[in-house]
Design a protein around this motif. Structure first.
Motif, PDB file in Angstrom:
ATOM      1  N   THR A   1      -0.161   4.712  19.676  1.00 24.66           N
ATOM      2  CA  THR A   1      -0.004   4.507  21.124  1.00 24.66           C
ATOM      3  C   THR A   1      -1.358   4.280  21.790  1.00 24.66           C
ATOM      4  N   SER A   2      -2.306   3.667  21.073  1.00 23.06           N
ATOM      5  CA  SER A   2      -3.668   3.651  21.621  1.00 23.06           C
ATOM      6  C   SER A   2      -3.861   2.675  22.775  1.00 23.06           C
ATOM      7  N   CYS A   3      -2.989   1.660  22.876  1.00 26.39           N
ATOM      8  CA  CYS A   3      -3.204   0.670  23.934  1.00 26.39           C
ATOM      9  C   CYS A   3      -1.872   0.149  24.465  1.00 26.39           C
ATOM     10  N   ASP A   4      -1.604  -1.132  24.299  1.00 24.06           N
ATOM     11  CA  ASP A   4      -0.398  -1.763  24.852  1.00 24.06           C
ATOM     12  C   ASP A   4       0.886  -1.397  24.126  1.00 24.06           C
ATOM     13  N   GLU A   5       0.767  -1.127  22.836  1.00 32.15           N
ATOM     14  CA  GLU A   5       1.956  -1.044  22.014  1.00 32.15           C
ATOM     15  C   GLU A   5       2.363   0.384  21.699  1.00 32.15           C
ATOM     16  N   THR A   6       3.661   0.674  21.821  1.00 32.01           N
ATOM     17  CA  THR A   6       4.185   1.913  21.257  1.00 32.01           C
ATOM     18  C   THR A   6       4.748   1.511  19.900  1.00 32.01           C
ATOM     19  N   ALA A   7       4.276   2.158  18.840  1.00 29.61           N
ATOM     20  CA  ALA A   7       4.730   1.752  17.518  1.00 29.61           C
ATOM     21  C   ALA A   7       4.978   2.964  16.634  1.00 29.61           C
ATOM     22  N   VAL A   8       6.038   2.868  15.832  1.00 38.18           N
ATOM     23  CA  VAL A   8       6.380   3.926  14.885  1.00 38.18           C
ATOM     24  C   VAL A   8       6.781   3.264  13.573  1.00 38.18           C
TER      25      VAL A   8
ATOM     26  N   HIS B   1      -7.937   4.590  14.679  1.00 36.19           N
ATOM     27  CA  HIS B   1      -7.207   3.337  14.876  1.00 36.19           C
ATOM     28  C   HIS B   1      -7.892   2.150  14.187  1.00 36.19           C
ATOM     29  N   MET B   2      -9.229   2.073  14.256  1.00 32.12           N
ATOM     30  CA  MET B   2      -9.936   0.950  13.648  1.00 32.12           C
ATOM     31  C   MET B   2      -9.895   1.038  12.124  1.00 32.12           C
ATOM     32  N   GLU B   3      -9.985   2.281  11.622  1.00 31.30           N
ATOM     33  CA  GLU B   3      -9.859   2.496  10.192  1.00 31.30           C
ATOM     34  C   GLU B   3      -8.465   2.040   9.747  1.00 31.30           C
ATOM     35  N   ALA B   4      -7.476   2.328  10.565  1.00 32.38           N
ATOM     36  CA  ALA B   4      -6.105   1.926  10.264  1.00 32.38           C
ATOM     37  C   ALA B   4      -5.989   0.404  10.192  1.00 32.38           C
ATOM     38  N   HIS B   5      -6.689  -0.305  11.098  1.00 31.43           N
ATOM     39  CA  HIS B   5      -6.668  -1.770  11.031  1.00 31.43           C
ATOM     40  C   HIS B   5      -7.162  -2.248   9.665  1.00 31.43           C
ATOM     41  N   ILE B   6      -8.222  -1.636   9.159  1.00 32.45           N
ATOM     42  CA  ILE B   6      -8.733  -2.023   7.832  1.00 32.45           C
ATOM     43  C   ILE B   6      -7.672  -1.721   6.774  1.00 32.45           C
ATOM     44  N   TYR B   7      -7.008  -0.577   6.926  1.00 31.00           N
ATOM     45  CA  TYR B   7      -6.008  -0.180   5.932  1.00 31.00           C
ATOM     46  C   TYR B   7      -4.758  -1.061   5.941  1.00 31.00           C
ATOM     47  N   ALA B   8      -4.600  -1.878   6.981  1.00 36.50           N
ATOM     48  CA  ALA B   8      -3.489  -2.839   6.970  1.00 36.50           C
ATOM     49  C   ALA B   8      -3.576  -3.729   5.732  1.00 36.50           C
ATOM     50  N   ASN B   9      -4.805  -3.889   5.193  1.00 36.47           N
ATOM     51  CA  ASN B   9      -5.007  -4.687   3.983  1.00 36.47           C
ATOM     52  C   ASN B   9      -4.407  -4.035   2.730  1.00 36.47           C
ATOM     53  N   PHE B  10      -4.123  -2.747   2.818  1.00 34.37           N
ATOM     54  CA  PHE B  10      -3.588  -2.045   1.645  1.00 34.37           C
ATOM     55  C   PHE B  10      -2.069  -1.962   1.662  1.00 34.37           C
ATOM     56  N   LEU B  11      -1.448  -2.529   2.697  1.00 32.88           N
ATOM     57  CA  LEU B  11       0.015  -2.494   2.817  1.00 32.88           C
ATOM     58  C   LEU B  11       0.634  -3.628   1.996  1.00 32.88           C
ATOM     59  N   THR B  12       0.238  -3.707   0.745  1.00 32.06           N
ATOM     60  CA  THR B  12       0.700  -4.800  -0.093  1.00 32.06           C
ATOM     61  C   THR B  12       0.621  -4.379  -1.557  1.00 32.06           C
ATOM     62  N   GLU B  13       1.317  -5.096  -2.386  1.00 30.98           N
ATOM     63  CA  GLU B  13       1.258  -4.858  -3.827  1.00 30.98           C
ATOM     64  C   GLU B  13      -0.148  -5.124  -4.350  1.00 30.98           C
ATOM     65  N   ASN B  14      -0.689  -6.243  -3.855  1.00 36.46           N
ATOM     66  CA  ASN B  14      -1.971  -6.730  -4.330  1.00 36.46           C
ATOM     67  C   ASN B  14      -3.100  -6.134  -3.476  1.00 36.46           C
ATOM     68  N   LYS B  15      -3.491  -4.899  -3.827  1.00 36.93           N
ATOM     69  CA  LYS B  15      -4.442  -4.180  -2.972  1.00 36.93           C
ATOM     70  C   LYS B  15      -5.873  -4.671  -3.162  1.00 36.93           C
ATOM     71  N   PRO B  16      -6.700  -4.537  -2.122  1.00 41.43           N
ATOM     72  CA  PRO B  16      -8.107  -4.925  -2.254  1.00 41.43           C
ATOM     73  C   PRO B  16      -8.806  -4.077  -3.325  1.00 41.43           C
ATOM     74  N   ILE B  17      -9.885  -4.635  -3.836  1.00 41.83           N
ATOM     75  CA  ILE B  17     -10.667  -3.936  -4.853  1.00 41.83           C
ATOM     76  C   ILE B  17     -12.039  -3.632  -4.261  1.00 41.83           C
ATOM     77  N   PHE B  18     -12.520  -2.429  -4.477  1.00 40.80           N
ATOM     78  CA  PHE B  18     -13.860  -2.055  -3.991  1.00 40.80           C
ATOM     79  C   PHE B  18     -14.915  -2.497  -4.997  1.00 40.80           C
ATOM     80  N   PRO B  19     -16.157  -2.751  -4.572  1.00 44.24           N
ATOM     81  CA  PRO B  19     -16.603  -2.708  -3.188  1.00 44.24           C
ATOM     82  C   PRO B  19     -16.157  -3.950  -2.412  1.00 44.24           C
ATOM     83  N   ALA B  20     -16.085  -3.798  -1.085  1.00 48.66           N
ATOM     84  CA  ALA B  20     -15.667  -4.911  -0.242  1.00 48.66           C
ATOM     85  C   ALA B  20     -16.423  -4.866   1.087  1.00 48.66           C
ATOM     86  N   VAL B  21     -16.437  -6.004   1.749  1.00 49.59           N
ATOM     87  CA  VAL B  21     -16.985  -6.076   3.102  1.00 49.59           C
ATOM     88  C   VAL B  21     -15.803  -6.281   4.041  1.00 49.59           C
TER      89      VAL B  21
END
Lengths: 345, 158
Positions: A13-20, A116-136
């Motif tokens: 609920t950080s800004c415009d959107e209510t999301a669950v 919230h910003m960390e969560a935006h980065i973690y949107a990349n992990f919402l997939t089968e094909n997850k990112p591999i570290f290290p990454a930018v």
């Protein structure tokens, strides 16, 4: 603690959107609901914190019930409640935080406070094909423009950020100045799609070519200045061409700095995050540049780039694995501060 | 109330004027910053924050509405750009309005007038962003020291 079948209820609920949302094991989205306030805010040309807070209060309980129903889960089968508690509008954040606390307490489940910003980065992990570290990671939104280096989960090194306006803010302000509407990102993108860059010229602001700092205030001003001059001169002022040039100038800098950051850190993956990652031109250009440099680009699905709760649940999952739980005294903070856990060395 | 005007030719000069102003501010002061998009409000705020001993990053609070910096006193950097047509005196802002810090407000509403001591209006002449900015400073009676400090460093227009 169980190792699989971990279900996190995410609240945003950080800004415009209510999301669950309900996410299982960090990448299986069981449900992901967003009640947008954009229609309400469009009338005001922006976010209105008091209105935002009131709307969050009105919809959060029923949206949560709906998310559980869609996930096909009774409340008791949730393993933890994760909530975005910074950064954002304080009144808006507090609605989610208070609700999450009460929910976690009522169900006797752990509570997790998520950045919230960390969560935006973690949107990349919402997939089968997850990112591999290290990454930018390039985090671009209304309030942020940052390049971060990530060697392992939940550790970020700040490589550079904006010294004035965030990229999304520049989009919003220029869109409003040109009369293109709100929100500015899609408005500029749609106008730009009807034209091409190059007819007008705007500066690419790199500051120092060797660092990863950004500045978009000057580009914003240059765009507005050019528009005023065109109008005064009586020449054909073509708003779509100006939008296209503005978008190109901004995207070019984001892309070049991201590729340079990846090369300097010698990483093979760049993760895009934040609302501006939904911009089609950015997605297109960074994908092309990266592939020419043998770098893979990770971009969340369109609906996971803008604010949502699945990303909060996903970030919460990795905190759950670390046993990083919050007490019922969890507070909300308008400014980030939690994101960077390791200073730039 | 006393007003003076200065012509400002660059961002560096805008920062410099902010830093000079900072020397004459007192805890509890509130500064209203008015001017079009791109006028230099955030740049002036940056100078004030630096003059108050804050060495970190001063960026636009348009999205967050409020940034807080720790200088010699707390500095509350507010931006009401996105809050059009809405009540701005709710309790979320109380600490920044009535605390012991220095409050900088970009895009203040007319009702904020009652709060404020010091007003800054930055004008872009004829919408030409390349031209010097005209900065008008208005201080309440008893606070002319702020203008004197600046006059020691730059020339006011007559």
């Amino acid at each position: 603690m169980k190792q699989s079948g971990i279900r996190i209820l995410g609240i945003e609920t950080s800004c415009d959107e209510t999301a669950v949302a309900v996410v299982e094991d960090g990448n299986i989205i069981r449900s992901n609901l967003v009640a947008s306030q954009i229609e309400i805010h469009r009338r005001f040309g922006g976010v209105v914190p008091e209105v935002a807070s009131r709307r969050h209060i009105e919809v959060i309980a029923s949206l949560t019930e709906e998310a559980l129903k869609e996930a096909g889960l009774p409340r008791q089968e949730i393993d933890a409640v994760a909530v975005a508690n910074s950064p954002g509008l304080i009144g808006a954040l507090l609605v989610g935080v208070s609700f999450a606390k009460a929910y976690a307490y009522g169900l006797n489940k752990p509570l997790i406070g998520v950045n919230h910003m960390e969560a935006h980065i973690y949107a990349n992990f919402l997939t089968e094909n997850k990112p591999i570290f290290p990454a930018v990671c390039l985090v671009v939104s209304g309030g942020h423009t940052s390049l971060l280096y990530m060697e392992r989960h939940r550790e970020f090194e700040m490589m550079g950020e904006t010294r004035d306006d965030a990229a999304g803010e520049a989009f919003d302000k220029v869109a409003r100045f040109l009369g293109l509407g709100y929100p500015g990102g899609p408005a500029v993108q749609n106008a730009a799609a009807l034209a091409s860059p190059g007819k007008y010229h705007l500066p690419r602001v790199y500051l120092d070519r060797n660092d990863f700092e950004f500045s978009f205030s000057g580009l914003k001003t240059a765009a507005m200045n050019l528009w005023n001059k065109l109008q005064r001169s009586g020449e054909d002022a073509e708003v779509n061409y100006l939008a296209a040039e503005f978008q190109e100038a901004l995207v070019e800098v984001l892309v070049e700095k991201s590729i340079n950051a990846a090369r300097q850190k010698n990483v093979k993956q760049i993760l895009l995050a934040g609302g501006v990652a939904a911009n089609a031109r950015l997605r297109e250009r960074i994908t092309a540049e990266a592939s020419a440099n043998n770098i893979q680009i990770h971009i969340p699905a369109l609906e996971l780039c803008t604010d949502n709760a699945a990303m909060v649940a996903c970030a919460g999952y990795y905190q759950y694995l670390d046993g990083d739980f919050a007490g019922l005294d969890l507070n909300a903070f308008p400014q980030s501060g939690l994101l960077v856990k390791k200073a730039c060395g | 109330m006393t007003s003076k005007q200065i012509e400002v030719v660059s961002a560096e000069q805008m920062i410099n004027i902010g830093a000079i102003m900072a020397g004459a501010l007192r805890p509890g002061d509130r500064i209203l910053l008015r001017g079009e998009l791109g006028a230099g409000k955030t740049t002036l705020a940056k100078g004030i924050a630096q003059g108050l001993g804050f060495e970190g990053r001063v960026s636009s609070p348009t999205f967050t509405i409020m940034n807080v910096y720790q200088g010699q006193v707390p500095i509350y950097h507010l931006d009401f750009y996105r809050l059009e047509g809405e009540e701005r005196l709710g309790e979320e802002w109380e600490e920044s309005y009535y605390g012991d810090g220095i409050t900088l407000i970009e895009w203040p509403a007319s009702e904020d007038q009652d709060l404020a001591g010091i007003r800054v209006e930055i004008e872009i002449k004829d919408g030409d962003y390349d031209a010097p900015r005209r900065v008008k400073l208005t201080v309440p009676s008893g606070r002319q020291q702020i203008l004197k400090e600046i006059a020691g460093h730059v020339d006011f227009e007559h």
